[in-house]
Design a protein around this motif. Sequence first.
Motif, PDB file in Angstrom:
ATOM      1  N   GLY A 133      37.908  18.531 -54.399  1.00 22.02           N
ATOM      2  CA  GLY A 133      37.425  17.166 -54.559  1.00 22.02           C
ATOM      3  C   GLY A 133      37.772  16.678 -55.943  1.00 22.02           C
ATOM      4  O   GLY A 133      37.431  17.322 -56.942  1.00 22.02           O
ATOM      5  N   GLY A 134      38.493  15.546 -56.000  1.00 21.08           N
ATOM      6  CA  GLY A 134      38.974  15.052 -57.298  1.00 21.08           C
ATOM      7  C   GLY A 134      38.556  13.632 -57.594  1.00 21.08           C
ATOM      8  O   GLY A 134      39.327  12.868 -58.170  1.00 21.08           O
ATOM      9  N   GLY A 135      37.346  13.265 -57.208  1.00 20.95           N
ATOM     10  CA  GLY A 135      36.849  11.925 -57.509  1.00 20.95           C
ATOM     11  C   GLY A 135      36.385  11.817 -58.949  1.00 20.95           C
ATOM     12  O   GLY A 135      36.876  12.521 -59.836  1.00 20.95           O
ATOM     13  N   VAL A 136      35.398  10.965 -59.192  1.00 21.15           N
ATOM     14  CA  VAL A 136      34.900  10.745 -60.551  1.00 21.15           C
ATOM     15  C   VAL A 136      34.435  12.052 -61.183  1.00 21.15           C
ATOM     16  O   VAL A 136      34.771  12.365 -62.327  1.00 21.15           O
ATOM     17  CB  VAL A 136      33.746   9.714 -60.536  1.00 21.15           C
ATOM     18  CG1 VAL A 136      33.082   9.622 -61.907  1.00 21.15           C
ATOM     19  CG2 VAL A 136      34.277   8.348 -60.111  1.00 21.15           C
ATOM     20  N   ILE A 137      33.673  12.840 -60.443  1.00 20.90           N
ATOM     21  CA  ILE A 137      33.124  14.083 -60.978  1.00 20.90           C
ATOM     22  C   ILE A 137      34.161  15.208 -60.932  1.00 20.90           C
ATOM     23  O   ILE A 137      34.390  15.905 -61.916  1.00 20.90           O
ATOM     24  CB  ILE A 137      31.854  14.498 -60.207  1.00 20.90           C
ATOM     25  CG1 ILE A 137      30.772  13.427 -60.367  1.00 20.90           C
ATOM     26  CG2 ILE A 137      31.338  15.845 -60.705  1.00 20.90           C
ATOM     27  CD1 ILE A 137      30.337  13.175 -61.795  1.00 20.90           C
TER      28      ILE A 137
END
Length: 496
Positions: free
Chosen positions: A11-15
């Motif tokens: 997972g490479g979103g904001v977090i």
Amino acid sequence: MTKINKAACIGGGVIGGAWAARFALAGIDVSIYDPHPEAERIIGEVMANAERAYGMLTMAPLPPKGKLTFVKSIEEAVRGADWIQESVPERVDLKRGVITQIDAAASPTALIGSSTSGIMPTDLQRDMKHPERMFVAHPYNPVYLLPLAELVGGEKTARATLEDAKAKLATIGMKGVIINKEIEAFVGDRLLEAVWREGLWLIKDDICDTETLDDVIRYSFGMRWAQMGMFETYRIAGGEAGMRHFIAQFGPCLSWPWTKLTDVVDLTDELVDKIANQSDAQSGARGIRELERIRDQNLVGIMHALKAGDDGRGWGAGKLLTEFEDYLWANAKKPEVDLGEVKPLKILDTKVSAAWVDYNGHMTEHRYLQVFGDTSDGVLRLIGVDLEYVRDGHSYYTVETHIRHLGEAKLGDALYTTCQILSSDEKRLQFFSTICNAQTNEPVATAEQLMLHVDSKAGKAVAAPAHVLDKVKALTEAHARLPMPEGAGRHVGQKR
């Protein structure tokens, strides 16, 4: 201290993207899996902001940047990783399924952390074969700057896993706090939820607008909390009688009908529009990346301010930054130089960051002194005066400095420094440093400095030990063959 050798971010979103940046800037290779078609662009932008922030944050020598590798599957991402951070959307079924896949593919000894902001780890580890190594590592945005991670174990998590995670986080400049019992939303989000809920009522009831509410936080208790938290702040409010007096004085207020914390505001379309419109009026003129850069710059400034302290170690996040810099210096490649080389020593490479400039866009006066100070530190490390040496009670103290400003250093300029030893004896070290523009090689400023070797415990000048003096002598004899640098020996106002 144990360290992370390879990380994986699922997972490479904001977090997730900010976790990847934190790992990479600590010198750790990161494999990233995110099916989003623009994941590489998004994380690249986050990485650019993180590098900009670190350029302002510290002059300690960061290790070579870790490599970011984007892969096509979870199995490929976790291969060889000893820390795996899951940061997929907040749905129990999705997270549980991803963590179960990670568990099946990863090394049995790899740590598996979840970035969830409120889901119980017991629910996430239900289907795992090795649940003892899974835990929540709940960070705060931006992960690459804010150093806290709440470490929460589930029913099957080994306590040793949490202790190991805490030790490993310290090597990337983070503070892991172990939460004793799992609870929905953990500690931080429980507190934030209370403030957020009350804030929504204040906006709904037209007590204030979003900008006023934010001003109340950032100009008052937000600054107190940044360095001392809540309970220690309130202990001070109790005066000499301490916390008992504070509770006795203000405790009865908790039963007064001040708050709506137990009532849930109805987020109607009308209220959502009101909040969104006020937020747009407050911040909408700036894009999200600009707001992120402003946020990062402000956080860096706060952490730098918190580094100051009577003991030189700082307070709160500033103290943690000092400890991280000590770790970076201790693990940096030791400086190597030919002590008999007949040319000024190249000591430092740096860049003029946004935190260094004034209203004209030029590097401010005190930053020149900082760069010269960092150059002095580099010279001292070359002769064996490192952190361990200083902790043993000896160092060189600067007793005189003469700085000349010859040019301008502007935002974004790459700079380097050189140093020439002018003279030395068993107690004294005199040298001449130059800040140069890396593109033009033109001098921007010079500093002539005199330092004395001291016994810091006795508070007096003493002779340096032989192993230091041998290096000082070799440098001094080599540099004696160099021409005297232009400007050496000048005093303020002296005619050219």
